[in-house]
Motif scaffolding. Structure first.
Motif, PDB file in Angstrom:
ATOM      1  N   ILE A   1       0.868  -1.164   0.000  1.00  0.00           N
ATOM      2  CA  ILE A   1       0.000   0.000   0.000  1.00  0.00           C
ATOM      3  C   ILE A   1       0.911   1.222   0.000  1.00  0.00           C
ATOM      4  CG2 ILE A   1      -1.707   1.289   1.328  1.00  0.00           C
ATOM      5  CD1 ILE A   1      -2.749  -1.370   2.377  1.00  0.00           C
TER       6      ILE A   1
ATOM      7  N   LEU B   1       1.413  10.178  -8.165  1.00  0.00           N
ATOM      8  CA  LEU B   1       0.436   9.086  -8.134  1.00  0.00           C
ATOM      9  C   LEU B   1      -0.200   8.904  -9.503  1.00  0.00           C
ATOM     10  CD1 LEU B   1      -1.232   9.720  -4.664  1.00  0.00           C
ATOM     11  CD2 LEU B   1       0.399   7.958  -5.269  1.00  0.00           C
TER      12      LEU B   1
ATOM     13  N   GLY C   1      -0.094  -2.159  -6.366  1.00  0.00           N
ATOM     14  CA  GLY C   1      -0.452  -1.767  -5.009  1.00  0.00           C
ATOM     15  C   GLY C   1      -1.576  -0.750  -4.973  1.00  0.00           C
ATOM     16  N   ASP C   2      -2.146  -0.576  -3.779  1.00  0.00           N
ATOM     17  CA  ASP C   2      -3.169   0.437  -3.581  1.00  0.00           C
ATOM     18  C   ASP C   2      -2.498   1.758  -3.254  1.00  0.00           C
ATOM     19  OD1 ASP C   2      -5.654  -0.523  -4.075  1.00  0.00           O
ATOM     20  OD2 ASP C   2      -5.837  -1.495  -2.142  1.00  0.00           O
ATOM     21  N   LEU C   3      -3.029   2.858  -3.815  1.00  0.00           N
ATOM     22  CA  LEU C   3      -2.381   4.147  -3.635  1.00  0.00           C
ATOM     23  C   LEU C   3      -3.238   5.079  -2.781  1.00  0.00           C
ATOM     24  CD1 LEU C   3      -1.307   4.536  -7.344  1.00  0.00           C
ATOM     25  CD2 LEU C   3       0.131   3.829  -5.443  1.00  0.00           C
ATOM     26  N   PHE C   4      -2.574   5.850  -1.944  1.00  0.00           N
ATOM     27  CA  PHE C   4      -3.249   6.832  -1.102  1.00  0.00           C
ATOM     28  C   PHE C   4      -2.592   8.182  -1.316  1.00  0.00           C
ATOM     29  CE2 PHE C   4      -6.097   4.827   1.964  1.00  0.00           C
ATOM     30  CZ  PHE C   4      -5.868   3.498   1.700  1.00  0.00           C
ATOM     31  N   LEU C   5      -3.417   9.213  -1.442  1.00  0.00           N
ATOM     32  CA  LEU C   5      -2.895  10.571  -1.449  1.00  0.00           C
ATOM     33  C   LEU C   5      -2.968  11.058  -0.015  1.00  0.00           C
ATOM     34  CD1 LEU C   5      -2.055  13.090  -3.170  1.00  0.00           C
ATOM     35  CD2 LEU C   5      -4.457  13.692  -3.173  1.00  0.00           C
TER      36      LEU C   5
ATOM     37  N   MET D   1      -9.172   0.858  -4.999  1.00  0.00           N
ATOM     38  CA  MET D   1      -8.779   0.431  -3.662  1.00  0.00           C
ATOM     39  C   MET D   1      -9.384  -0.934  -3.357  1.00  0.00           C
ATOM     40  SD  MET D   1      -9.896   2.129  -0.147  1.00  0.00           S
ATOM     41  CE  MET D   1      -8.671   3.129   0.556  1.00  0.00           C
ATOM     42  N   LYS D   2      -8.500  -1.860  -2.964  1.00  0.00           N
ATOM     43  CA  LYS D   2      -8.956  -3.222  -2.688  1.00  0.00           C
ATOM     44  C   LYS D   2      -9.775  -3.249  -1.400  1.00  0.00           C
ATOM     45  CE  LYS D   2      -4.731  -5.207  -4.609  1.00  0.00           C
ATOM     46  NZ  LYS D   2      -3.854  -4.034  -4.660  1.00  0.00           N
TER      47      LYS D   2
ATOM     48  N   THR E   1      -7.591  -3.510   1.630  1.00  0.00           N
ATOM     49  CA  THR E   1      -7.073  -2.243   2.153  1.00  0.00           C
ATOM     50  C   THR E   1      -8.138  -1.534   2.970  1.00  0.00           C
ATOM     51  OG1 THR E   1      -5.833  -2.121   0.115  1.00  0.00           O
ATOM     52  CG2 THR E   1      -5.849  -0.166   1.465  1.00  0.00           C
TER      53      THR E   1
ATOM     54  N   GLY F   1      -9.354   4.744  -8.081  1.00  0.00           N
ATOM     55  CA  GLY F   1      -8.709   3.812  -7.152  1.00  0.00           C
ATOM     56  C   GLY F   1      -7.797   4.462  -6.132  1.00  0.00           C
ATOM     57  N   ILE F   2      -7.559   5.788  -6.264  1.00  0.00           N
ATOM     58  CA  ILE F   2      -6.689   6.471  -5.310  1.00  0.00           C
ATOM     59  C   ILE F   2      -7.549   7.227  -4.305  1.00  0.00           C
ATOM     60  CG2 ILE F   2      -4.877   8.186  -5.024  1.00  0.00           C
ATOM     61  CD1 ILE F   2      -3.912   7.572  -7.779  1.00  0.00           C
ATOM     62  N   ALA F   3      -7.351   6.900  -3.024  1.00  0.00           N
ATOM     63  CA  ALA F   3      -8.128   7.567  -1.984  1.00  0.00           C
ATOM     64  C   ALA F   3      -7.389   8.823  -1.547  1.00  0.00           C
ATOM     65  CB  ALA F   3      -8.309   6.638  -0.802  1.00  0.00           C
ATOM     66  N   ASN F   4      -8.139   9.894  -1.353  1.00  0.00           N
ATOM     67  CA  ASN F   4      -7.539  11.159  -0.927  1.00  0.00           C
ATOM     68  C   ASN F   4      -7.666  11.294   0.586  1.00  0.00           C
ATOM     69  OD1 ASN F   4      -6.800  13.729  -0.411  1.00  0.00           O
ATOM     70  ND2 ASN F   4      -8.034  14.670  -2.011  1.00  0.00           N
ATOM     71  N   PHE F   5      -6.553  11.090   1.293  1.00  0.00           N
ATOM     72  CA  PHE F   5      -6.561  11.198   2.754  1.00  0.00           C
ATOM     73  C   PHE F   5      -5.837  12.444   3.232  1.00  0.00           C
ATOM     74  CE2 PHE F   5      -8.406   7.600   5.044  1.00  0.00           C
ATOM     75  CZ  PHE F   5      -8.919   6.923   3.967  1.00  0.00           C
ATOM     76  N   LEU F   6      -5.696  13.418   2.341  1.00  0.00           N
ATOM     77  CA  LEU F   6      -5.062  14.677   2.700  1.00  0.00           C
ATOM     78  C   LEU F   6      -6.081  15.521   3.462  1.00  0.00           C
ATOM     79  CD1 LEU F   6      -2.209  15.360   1.894  1.00  0.00           C
ATOM     80  CD2 LEU F   6      -3.098  16.611  -0.030  1.00  0.00           C
TER      81      LEU F   6
END
Lengths: 281, 157
Positions: free
Chosen positions: A79, A88, A98-102, B1-2, B5, B146-151
């Motif tokens: 991850i 990204l 993999g899984d991506l996080f901003l 996102m799986k 996760t 698929g990209i999570a924004n955790f900002l």
């Protein structure tokens, strides 16, 4: 040597062009691969695991994790966390597994306790020492990052952070922040003193297997409370503070320490620091 | 996102850290996507004890996926030879059985039907677009491609 951290914050520095340049440069790819292999050997994961990649960028090291052969314990699931959306974006184009996080690692790591078998960070931690607003401090960002990392690793897990410290002070600051978060920490420096010097911070959570350890604790056990000791060393009583003359050597040293803790650039201490000038006629 | 996760991620806000409602995050307006991936039985065996089964069931229910069994499968279930009967009754996804089953069984005799179903749910089912909502503070985290924004904005950290 110019450092990218001095120019812009990471989310702005790695814009579309920079992110593309970074990913396609064969020199950077080569160095990243070497460092990832080194980090993986330090992590020593025996079986396919879940790994956190802090500052994953375009997933250069992640690709390596997913394609690791079974003989060396792979392929791993990973991850990735990064602050630059352009990076990204490049990762998305490259179709990484993999899984991506901003997200900003300096704001903490949003995973529940005991999630990961290991964590890896290639050339990212030095960005945490930069502060863009007055509301936060480098020490605070590092503390939140390491506390979050400590929580989300499982017992016996390891983390390897390769980073480029500006100077010795910054290296000590990062390692100190990791120790304060509860990690067992060690610094490993490859090719010390050369241009290609690489610093790895190797962190471990707990002592791994605890079965059979408790019976071995016989005789006197000295428990060192490093944190309390460090606090006692750093803090002074009110009276001591009042006695310290402004402008004296002790006062200057204390101010320098304060600035260093804040992540400011502080001139190294020499024999001339705080020395009295000779009396002029 | 799986979904794997999603089973580990919590709300990023500091004030939510101690609240039990901050986990799991609830998907909203989620677009699902199946991304084929090679089954890795060793990884499943490794990760299974760390999966919060109840949270996974809740999330599957909210996404409208077929319900998972009440009890979490144990590690032994994953590595049974598929010739042994009995595991079929636990199969979770109708469509997953047909696709995942036929190819894998010829090449690899080891992973059981349970392992294949778990692999399909945890690793191949992904959230492509949508939102993740914290149960405690109600903050919405956007998921794009698929990209999570955790900002978080600085006042919310």
């Amino acid at each position: 040597m110019s450092r990218p951290e001095d120019h812009l914050p990471p989310d702005l520095y790695y814009n579309d062009t920079e992110a593309h340049k970074y990913t396609t440069s064969s020199r950077i790819q080569h160095i990243q691969t070497l460092m990832t292999h080194r980090a993986l050997s330090l992590l020593a994961l025996p079986s396919p695991s879940l790994i956190l990649d802090i500052g994953c960028g375009s997933g250069l090291s992640g690709t390596l994790l997913s394609s690791l052969p079974a003989s060396s314990g792979g392929p791993h699931q990973w991850i990735g966390l990064d602050i630059s959306s352009s990076m990204l974006g490049v990762a998305l184009e490259r179709d990484v597994e993999g899984d991506l996080f901003l997200g900003d690692a300096g704001q903490g790591i949003p995973f529940r306790p005991g999630t990961f078998d290991g964590a890896l960070s290639i050339s990212a931690v030095q960005w945490l020492c930069n502060v863009e607003s007055s509301e936060e401090s480098a020490a605070g960002r590092l503390a939140r990052f390491f506390a979050g990392l400590f929580a989300c690793l499982r017992r016996g897990g390891r983390a390897v952070c390769q980073f480029y410290p500006r100077d010795r002070g910054q290296r000590e600051m990062v390692a100190g922040a990791a120790v304060r978060a509860g990690f067992g920490a060690g610094l490993l420096i490859d090719d010390e003193g050369t241009k290609s010097e690489k610093t790895y911070l190797v962190l471990s959570v707990g002592g791994g297997d605890i079965t059979g350890v408790v019976s071995g604790l016989e005789g006197e056990v000295e428990v060192e409370d490093q944190r309390r000791r460090a606090k006692e060393r750093g803090k002074m009583s009110g009276r001591e503070k009042a006695e310290m003359v402004k402008g004296s050597k002790a006062w200057i040293m204390r101010k320098k320490q304060q600035m260093e803790r804040k992540g400011k650039v502080v001139k190294p201490t020499s024999k001339y620091t705080g020395r009295k000038r000779r009396i002029q006629f | 996102m799986k979904l794997l996760t999603l089973n580990f991620v919590t709300c990023a806000r500091k004030s939510c850290k101690t609240l039990p409602a901050a986990f799991p995050l609830h998907p909203r307006d989620a677009e699902l996507e199946i991304v084929e991936m090679e089954l890795n039985p060793k990884f499943l065996v490794n990760i299974l004890p760390r999966v919060e089964w109840q949270a996974l069931r809740t999330v599957c229910q909210e996404l409208g996926l077929p319900t998972l069994p009440d009890i979490m499968p144990v590690q032994q279930d994953l590595l049974q030879p598929p010739s042994l009967p009995g595991r079929e009754s636990e199969s979770q996804e109708g469509e997953a059985e047909g696709e995942g089953g036929s190819e894998e069984e010829d090449a690899l005799q080891k992973p059981s039907q349970t392992a294949q179903d778990l692999h399909r749910v945890l690793l191949e089912t992904t959230i492509a677009n949508g939102k993740l909502v914290c149960g405690a503070c109600g903050h919405e985290y956007a998921v794009k491609e698929g990209i999570a924004n955790f900002l978080l904005p600085s006042h919310m950290v």
